[in-house]
Design a protein around this motif. Structure first.
Motif, PDB file in Angstrom:
ATOM      1  N   ALA A 137       0.859  -1.205   0.088  1.00 59.08           N
ATOM      2  CA  ALA A 137      -0.019   0.120   0.060  1.00 59.08           C
ATOM      3  C   ALA A 137       0.873   1.215   0.001  1.00 59.08           C
ATOM      4  CB  ALA A 137      -1.046  -0.012   1.082  1.00 59.08           C
ATOM      5  N   PRO A 138       1.545   1.635  -1.079  1.00 62.24           N
ATOM      6  CA  PRO A 138       2.539   2.795  -1.154  1.00 62.24           C
ATOM      7  C   PRO A 138       1.701   3.941  -0.974  1.00 62.24           C
ATOM      8  CG  PRO A 138       1.978   1.825  -3.236  1.00 62.24           C
ATOM      9  CD  PRO A 138       1.537   0.880  -2.319  1.00 62.24           C
ATOM     10  N   GLU A 139       0.590   4.197  -1.099  1.00 57.28           N
ATOM     11  CA  GLU A 139      -0.300   5.174  -0.762  1.00 57.28           C
ATOM     12  C   GLU A 139      -0.183   5.927   0.643  1.00 57.28           C
ATOM     13  OE1 GLU A 139      -1.473   2.599  -1.945  1.00 57.28           O
ATOM     14  OE2 GLU A 139      -3.196   3.201  -3.257  1.00 57.28           O
ATOM     15  N   LEU A 140       0.081   4.744   1.635  1.00 57.51           N
ATOM     16  CA  LEU A 140      -0.012   5.025   2.867  1.00 57.51           C
ATOM     17  C   LEU A 140       1.210   5.888   3.571  1.00 57.51           C
ATOM     18  CD1 LEU A 140      -1.755   2.075   4.593  1.00 57.51           C
ATOM     19  CD2 LEU A 140      -2.463   4.356   4.382  1.00 57.51           C
ATOM     20  N   SER A 150       3.291  -2.467 -12.348  1.00 55.49           N
ATOM     21  CA  SER A 150       3.184  -2.495 -10.916  1.00 55.49           C
ATOM     22  C   SER A 150       4.470  -1.782 -10.198  1.00 55.49           C
ATOM     23  CB  SER A 150       2.879  -3.770 -10.263  1.00 55.49           C
ATOM     24  OG  SER A 150       1.704  -4.312 -10.867  1.00 55.49           O
ATOM     25  N   THR A 151       5.723  -1.840 -10.825  1.00 56.65           N
ATOM     26  CA  THR A 151       6.788  -1.515 -10.215  1.00 56.65           C
ATOM     27  C   THR A 151       6.933  -0.054 -10.442  1.00 56.65           C
ATOM     28  OG1 THR A 151       7.938  -3.630 -10.689  1.00 56.65           O
ATOM     29  CG2 THR A 151       9.245  -1.624 -10.207  1.00 56.65           C
ATOM     30  N   LEU A 152       6.491   0.421 -11.883  1.00 58.10           N
ATOM     31  CA  LEU A 152       6.498   1.561 -12.114  1.00 58.10           C
ATOM     32  C   LEU A 152       5.593   2.673 -11.251  1.00 58.10           C
ATOM     33  CD1 LEU A 152       7.503   4.161 -13.909  1.00 58.10           C
ATOM     34  CD2 LEU A 152       5.846   3.654 -15.508  1.00 58.10           C
ATOM     35  N   SER A 153       4.315   2.167 -10.789  1.00 57.53           N
ATOM     36  CA  SER A 153       3.260   2.761 -10.039  1.00 57.53           C
ATOM     37  C   SER A 153       3.968   2.860  -8.440  1.00 57.53           C
ATOM     38  CB  SER A 153       1.995   2.094 -10.125  1.00 57.53           C
ATOM     39  OG  SER A 153       2.046   0.704  -9.421  1.00 57.53           O
ATOM     40  N   ILE A 154       4.481   1.738  -8.196  1.00 60.48           N
ATOM     41  CA  ILE A 154       5.062   1.751  -6.798  1.00 60.48           C
ATOM     42  C   ILE A 154       6.124   2.657  -6.587  1.00 60.48           C
ATOM     43  CG2 ILE A 154       6.203   0.297  -4.910  1.00 60.48           C
ATOM     44  CD1 ILE A 154       4.371  -1.778  -5.801  1.00 60.48           C
ATOM     45  N   VAL A 155       7.001   2.724  -7.768  1.00 62.34           N
ATOM     46  CA  VAL A 155       8.231   3.774  -7.833  1.00 62.34           C
ATOM     47  C   VAL A 155       7.755   5.172  -7.703  1.00 62.34           C
ATOM     48  CG1 VAL A 155      10.220   4.578  -9.095  1.00 62.34           C
ATOM     49  CG2 VAL A 155       9.679   1.969  -8.450  1.00 62.34           C
ATOM     50  N   CYS A 156       6.843   5.389  -8.447  1.00 59.68           N
ATOM     51  CA  CYS A 156       6.307   7.015  -8.780  1.00 59.68           C
ATOM     52  C   CYS A 156       5.796   7.249  -7.054  1.00 59.68           C
ATOM     53  CB  CYS A 156       4.967   6.910  -9.570  1.00 59.68           C
ATOM     54  SG  CYS A 156       5.488   6.924 -11.273  1.00 59.68           S
ATOM     55  N   GLY A 183      -3.051  14.713  -4.113  1.00 57.90           N
ATOM     56  CA  GLY A 183      -4.133  14.177  -4.950  1.00 57.90           C
ATOM     57  C   GLY A 183      -3.592  13.810  -6.503  1.00 57.90           C
ATOM     58  N   VAL A 184      -2.745  14.517  -6.991  1.00 55.29           N
ATOM     59  CA  VAL A 184      -1.901  14.359  -8.271  1.00 55.29           C
ATOM     60  C   VAL A 184      -1.120  13.099  -8.114  1.00 55.29           C
ATOM     61  CG1 VAL A 184      -0.282  15.247  -9.903  1.00 55.29           C
ATOM     62  CG2 VAL A 184      -2.181  16.460  -9.137  1.00 55.29           C
ATOM     63  N   ALA A 185      -0.445  12.812  -7.023  1.00 56.41           N
ATOM     64  CA  ALA A 185       0.371  11.627  -6.882  1.00 56.41           C
ATOM     65  C   ALA A 185      -0.273  10.527  -6.837  1.00 56.41           C
ATOM     66  CB  ALA A 185       1.535  11.942  -5.842  1.00 56.41           C
ATOM     67  N   ALA A 186      -1.430  10.522  -6.107  1.00 57.06           N
ATOM     68  CA  ALA A 186      -2.372   9.380  -5.760  1.00 57.06           C
ATOM     69  C   ALA A 186      -2.972   8.939  -7.087  1.00 57.06           C
ATOM     70  CB  ALA A 186      -3.606   9.602  -4.825  1.00 57.06           C
ATOM     71  N   SER A 197      -3.619   5.565 -12.116  1.00 57.06           N
ATOM     72  CA  SER A 197      -3.919   5.824 -13.661  1.00 57.06           C
ATOM     73  C   SER A 197      -2.926   4.828 -14.306  1.00 57.06           C
ATOM     74  CB  SER A 197      -3.259   7.070 -13.865  1.00 57.06           C
ATOM     75  OG  SER A 197      -4.403   8.105 -13.460  1.00 57.06           O
ATOM     76  N   ILE A 198      -1.617   4.422 -13.742  1.00 55.82           N
ATOM     77  CA  ILE A 198      -0.788   3.623 -14.350  1.00 55.82           C
ATOM     78  C   ILE A 198      -1.450   2.217 -14.388  1.00 55.82           C
ATOM     79  CG2 ILE A 198       1.622   2.417 -13.930  1.00 55.82           C
ATOM     80  CD1 ILE A 198       2.479   5.071 -12.981  1.00 55.82           C
TER      81      ILE A 198
END
Length: 367
Positions: free
Chosen positions: A88-91, A205-211, A311-314, A319-320
């Motif tokens: 859960a990288p958003e946390l 998935s790796t790209l989204s977590i890295v972002c 919000g933009v980061a989430a 979006s990825i």
């Protein structure tokens, strides 16, 4: 009597011929040999896993541990947060953004050139301990320090930004390697998308977590890393006198430290898990006052810029996954062969970094 020797014919004429012939072996010498054009499964896994490990390890800037914490406890704490950053990288991003917002507010409230955002993040991470004469030392946040300085209970902390960074173990080389590895992964994925080559779900998935991890690292960029030593602030005023002077706002029993009344509604999570906190205190699962500030503190955002940034980061993270899911459904929906029509119905729910497939049904109709 004349002795005669008969020569019997060899049963292996080819071997006899070879034995009578001398061959000179010429070594096959080659120069640089390039890799094959196709990517192997191991190449994709190694690239993604190494990027994730480097990114998650570099991203985490945890709070100052308690003096009684052992090395193994600190290691497993960081390992648990790495796992949380993977699932859960958003946390961690929300926590880091809240701490960043709180530090900006603290700098504006202090109005002192000697108090920087580094001081604020160091304080909110448990870098300062208050030692009153009538109780044990406990950690104080940046807002609580502002209250104590304003009420003249303590002088303004004299520690400089350079002294705080001397306590930090920030590794610029590791952060540079992380940036280069992430840039290489993003370049590969973008180049394959432009050439209309397939991109694996693991890479997306790796790209989204890295972002998310890089955004978290940006929020924590001014926060000291792996600090183990705290700064002690002493006051000659007992805590009982401070609470008495504060009035009715300090009448409620505290949850974390005696100075909870200074910031009663600072954390976003305190709005919805108030009953859970009371249950934890009633069962004795949390000591009071706290020996360290927990890492899951989420100060509220105060400006539109901070809300937009988060919000933009989430949205970029979601979006990825959305782009990858749409592309997969389009490829699956175009499969038509010999009067065979495949009807696909897919719906995916994205929440807190965990994708749950709710429906993926294939119905085959023959004409």
């Amino acid at each position: 009597m004349k002795n005669t020797t008969s020569v019997l014919p060899s049963p292996f004429p080819a071997a006899t011929a070879l034995s009578n012939t001398t061959h000179t072996a010429v070594p096959d010498r080659r120069g640089w040999v390039g890799q094959p054009d196709e990517r192997g499964t191991l190449d994709i896994i190694w690239s993604c896993v190494s990027t994730l490990i480097i990114c998650l390890w570099t991203m985490l800037h945890l709070n100052v541990p308690a003096s009684c914490d052992k090395s193994w406890a600190m290691f497993w704490r960081k390992a648990r947060w790495m796992l949380l950053g993977l699932l859960a990288p958003e946390l961690p991003m929300v926590f880091a953004c809240g701490q960043w917002a709180s530090a900006q507010r603290s700098v504006a409230q202090m109005g002192n050139p000697g108090w920087t955002i580094v001081h604020s993040l160091y304080a909110d991470g448990g870098g300062f301990l208050l030692q009153p004469p009538d109780t044990y030392a406990f950690p104080v946040t940046a807002k609580q320090i502002h209250y104590l300085v304003t009420e003249e209970y303590i002088p303004m902390p004299t520690i400089t930004q350079r002294e705080i960074w001397d306590k930090s173990k920030a590794d610029k080389f590791a952060k540079t390697i992380t940036g280069l590895q992430t840039l290489w992964l993003m370049t590969q994925i973008i180049a394959r998308a432009i050439q209309r080559l397939p991109v694996t779900p693991l890479e997306l998935s790796t790209l989204s977590i890295v972002c998310c991890s890089l955004t978290t690292l940006y929020f924590w960029l001014s926060k000291p890393l792996d600090v183990n030593a705290t700064t002690l602030l002493t006051t000659s005023t007992p805590i009982s006198a401070i609470l008495l002077r504060a009035g009715a706002s300090a009448n409620d029993p505290f949850r974390d430290t005696p100075l909870d009344f200074v910031e009663p509604r600072t954390y976003m999570s305190s709005k919805w898990y108030e009953r859970l906190l009371r249950l934890i205190l009633r069962l004795g699962l949390q000591s009071r006052p706290l020996a360290r500030i927990p890492n899951d503190r989420d100060p509220q955002l105060s400006t539109l810029k901070q809300h937009l940034f988060l919000g933009v980061a989430a949205a970029a993270f979601a979006s990825i996954h959305l782009v990858g899911g749409i592309s997969a459904f389009r490829r699956m929906g175009r499969r038509c062969c010999g009067g065979r029509i495949v009807l696909l119905c897919g719906s995916c729910w994205q929440g807190m970094g965990v994708q749950r497939c709710l429906c993926d049904i294939g119905v085959t109709l023959r004409g």
